[in-house]
Design an enzyme around this catalytic site. Structure first.
Site, PDB file in Angstrom:
ATOM      1  N   TYR A 149       0.820  -1.212   0.000  1.00  0.00           N
ATOM      2  CA  TYR A 149       0.000   0.000   0.000  1.00  0.00           C
ATOM      3  C   TYR A 149       0.859   1.268   0.000  1.00  0.00           C
ATOM      4  O   TYR A 149       0.329   2.369  -0.091  1.00  0.00           O
ATOM      5  CB  TYR A 149      -0.937   0.019   1.204  1.00  0.00           C
ATOM      6  CG  TYR A 149      -2.247  -0.682   0.953  1.00  0.00           C
ATOM      7  CD1 TYR A 149      -3.440   0.021   0.934  1.00  0.00           C
ATOM      8  CD2 TYR A 149      -2.293  -2.042   0.709  1.00  0.00           C
ATOM      9  CE1 TYR A 149      -4.643  -0.610   0.699  1.00  0.00           C
ATOM     10  CE2 TYR A 149      -3.488  -2.689   0.473  1.00  0.00           C
ATOM     11  CZ  TYR A 149      -4.662  -1.968   0.473  1.00  0.00           C
ATOM     12  OH  TYR A 149      -5.847  -2.605   0.234  1.00  0.00           O
ATOM     13  N   LYS A 248       2.640 -13.754   6.310  1.00  0.00           N
ATOM     14  CA  LYS A 248       2.900 -14.803   5.315  1.00  0.00           C
ATOM     15  C   LYS A 248       4.408 -15.023   5.244  1.00  0.00           C
ATOM     16  O   LYS A 248       5.014 -15.114   4.181  1.00  0.00           O
ATOM     17  CB  LYS A 248       2.326 -14.379   3.956  1.00  0.00           C
ATOM     18  CG  LYS A 248       2.319 -15.476   2.891  1.00  0.00           C
ATOM     19  CD  LYS A 248       1.454 -16.666   3.254  1.00  0.00           C
ATOM     20  CE  LYS A 248       1.493 -17.705   2.139  1.00  0.00           C
ATOM     21  NZ  LYS A 248       0.824 -18.962   2.523  1.00  0.00           N
ATOM     22  N   ASP A 349      -3.079 -17.169   5.426  1.00  0.00           N
ATOM     23  CA  ASP A 349      -4.141 -17.939   4.770  1.00  0.00           C
ATOM     24  C   ASP A 349      -4.914 -18.818   5.746  1.00  0.00           C
ATOM     25  O   ASP A 349      -6.145 -18.879   5.693  1.00  0.00           O
ATOM     26  CB  ASP A 349      -3.584 -18.775   3.605  1.00  0.00           C
ATOM     27  CG  ASP A 349      -2.272 -19.467   3.939  1.00  0.00           C
ATOM     28  OD1 ASP A 349      -2.179 -20.044   5.031  1.00  0.00           O
ATOM     29  OD2 ASP A 349      -1.351 -19.421   3.108  1.00  0.00           O
ATOM     30  N   ASP A 373      -6.345  -5.755   5.267  1.00  0.00           N
ATOM     31  CA  ASP A 373      -7.452  -5.421   4.373  1.00  0.00           C
ATOM     32  C   ASP A 373      -8.348  -6.638   4.169  1.00  0.00           C
ATOM     33  O   ASP A 373      -9.575  -6.569   4.287  1.00  0.00           O
ATOM     34  CB  ASP A 373      -6.882  -4.939   3.036  1.00  0.00           C
ATOM     35  CG  ASP A 373      -7.846  -4.046   2.279  1.00  0.00           C
ATOM     36  OD1 ASP A 373      -8.970  -3.832   2.763  1.00  0.00           O
ATOM     37  OD2 ASP A 373      -7.482  -3.555   1.205  1.00  0.00           O
TER      38      ASP A 373
END
Length: 489
Positions: A149, A248, A349, A373
């Protein structure tokens, strides 16, 4: 007399009559704002009997600003937020034709509002796609200024993108090979394969042959430190049980993985007496269950693959056990760790799955921008959708904060007095609580609970409730929903 909120000795100083800048928003924004501001004023009046009052100062951004000034985000608006510290806004449209990519992102970056705060809770009676929406009670701390972002991108086929590709080919050839179609020859090889199965021939000559968009993902220690520090401080203040670091890092080891490692460092450096990491809790728990356990036996219990490790790896785990017992055994042992805030991490995930299947395992979540987000919208779906989800962008160091609707402008419903004002109303509740006006904030929660429990709702909830077979629900306008909230205070 009306005056500005300020920061004194690291704490927010709120006068009895603070000036609050507001942006009513685009599309349905004016409808929502009219309903919301009445709710805020009613809560403050009822809580404090006139001893406190909010003084609203409209500032411009979005379509209204562009139509009046030719500028999507006037400098006067930024000045007002900088001066008065705390403000609130409705939904803003995305400018068309270049310039500012997103007004929301611009406000966050220009004011360095590094925390995107998104609490998620369910109000009884709100339709939900899950069986037990009440189990979902989480607060997301999403890093606002880094990650993808940051907006550092080069469009495919541009000289800027080619310059980056050329630099990587020259300076980092090993990594450049991972860009599958970073050269014209690689693109040509793929075209040849397509032609071999009868695909149409394309011109693969010239600079346009290489179509690769480039983006950078900056992640810093200091950016991580201030986000995670804010999340843990919040968890301690609000007596929350855990902080989960979502990442992640199993794939992006030096960005997302670094975020995880740095987050643990922040926890154990700044909050050592108040927190325990998940691995530390295992080590301490194992010792309590069996005081005669050796360090090596304990190491085998916390790492099931211990016997398959190299000698150096095994020694490292044993050393970890010995260090934990030696440094915090006396302060956190004998069950005392169970009263500490638990610091743990979760892969992004699997987190998206487990917030559905095991929501009670999560309390405060600290994460980077993109993961936050995804998570915030996925969680909002469990408790009624983003139409009722509040949000805030905060700098806990300077005190600056903008509370905001988390949904879009929905222009087709503009000026119809139909949409759900819940997102802005609850964002205002967050604002009042941030200011320390908890009595007024509690009244807004009470009013929302009462209005929804009485099945007095706007068309979005009415439609879902009827679909579930409830024929007693009463559909009301946006303004009438505000009346119902005020009535139930």
């Amino acid at each position: 007399m009306p005056s500005s909120i300020s920061m004194k000795s690291g704490k927010l100083s709120v006068p009895d009559e603070p000036i609050i800048p507001f942006i009513e928003g685009d599309g349905t924004g004016p409808d929502i704002w009219r309903a919301s501001v009445r709710t805020f004023d009613a809560a403050v009046q009822k809580a404090y009997g006139g001893k406190r009052k909010l003084h609203w100062q409209e500032v411009l951004a979005g379509e209204k600003a562009f139509n009046k000034t030719g500028n999507w985000l006037p400098e006067e608006t930024l000045t007002a937020f900088r001066t008065h510290l705390v403000g609130i806004k409705g939904p803003l449209t995305t400018p068309v034709g270049g310039g500012i990519r997103s007004l929301n992102v611009a406000l966050r970056q220009m004011l360095d509002l590094f925390v995107c705060l998104r609490p998620v809770r369910w109000f009884k009676g709100v339709p939900s796609p899950v069986k037990r929406p009440g189990d979902c009670d989480m607060v997301i701390f999403r890093e606002n200024t880094e990650d993808i972002y940051a907006g550092i991108e080069m469009a495919a086929g541009t000289p800027e993108a080619q310059k980056v590709l050329d630099f990587m080919a020259a300076e980092f050839p090993k990594d450049f090979k991972k860009i599958r179609f970073g050269t014209a020859s690689a693109a040509g090889e793929w075209q040849s394969m397509l032609e071999a199965i009868g695909a149409a021939k394309r011109d693969m000559s010239g600079p346009g042959a290489v179509q690769v968009g480039i983006g950078f993902k900056p992640v810093s220690y200091l950016g991580t430190e201030r986000l995670v520090h804010s999340a843990i401080a919040y968890a301690l203040k609000e007596k929350r049980k855990s902080v989960t670091i979502v990442h992640k890092g199993n794939i992006m080891k030096f960005t997302e993985g670094a975020f995880k490692d740095w987050a643990y460092k922040v926890a154990t450096t700044f909050f050592r007496t108040d927190v325990v990491t998940e691995r530390e809790s295992w080590i301490l728990g194992n010792r309590e269950q069996n005081p005669s356990l050796t360090a090596e036996q304990n190491a085998k219990m916390i790492d099931p693959g211990f016997d398959m490790m190299t000698p150096d790896q095994r020694a490292k785990i044993v050393k970890e056990v010995e260090t934990v017992l030696g440094t915090i055994g006396s302060t956190h042992g004998d069950g005392k760790w169970k009263q500490k805030v638990l610091i743990k991490d979760s892969i992004a995930d699997i987190t998206l799955q487990q917030v559905l299947t095991r929501p009670r395992d999560f309390d405060v979540i600290a994460c980077m921008n993109l993961n936050g987000d995804y998570l915030s919208d996925a969680l909002a779906a469990q408790v009624g959708g983003i139409g009722i989800a509040p949000g805030a962008n905060i700098n806990y160091i300077t005190g600056h904060a903008i509370f905001e609707a988390t949904h879009g402008t929905a222009p087709k419903y503009a000026n119809l007095d139909q949409v759900n004002p819940g997102s802005v109303i609850l964002s205002g509740e967050m604002m009042l609580r941030y200011m320390g006006w908890t009595e007024a904030a509690d009244l807004i929660i009470k009013g929302m609970d009462g209005a929804i429990s009485a099945k007095t709702v706007t068309y979005d909830f009415e439609r879902l409730m009827k679909a579930e077979g409830d024929t007693t629900v009463k559909k009301v306008k946006c303004s009438e929903f505000a009346d119902a909230v005020i009535k139930h205070m």
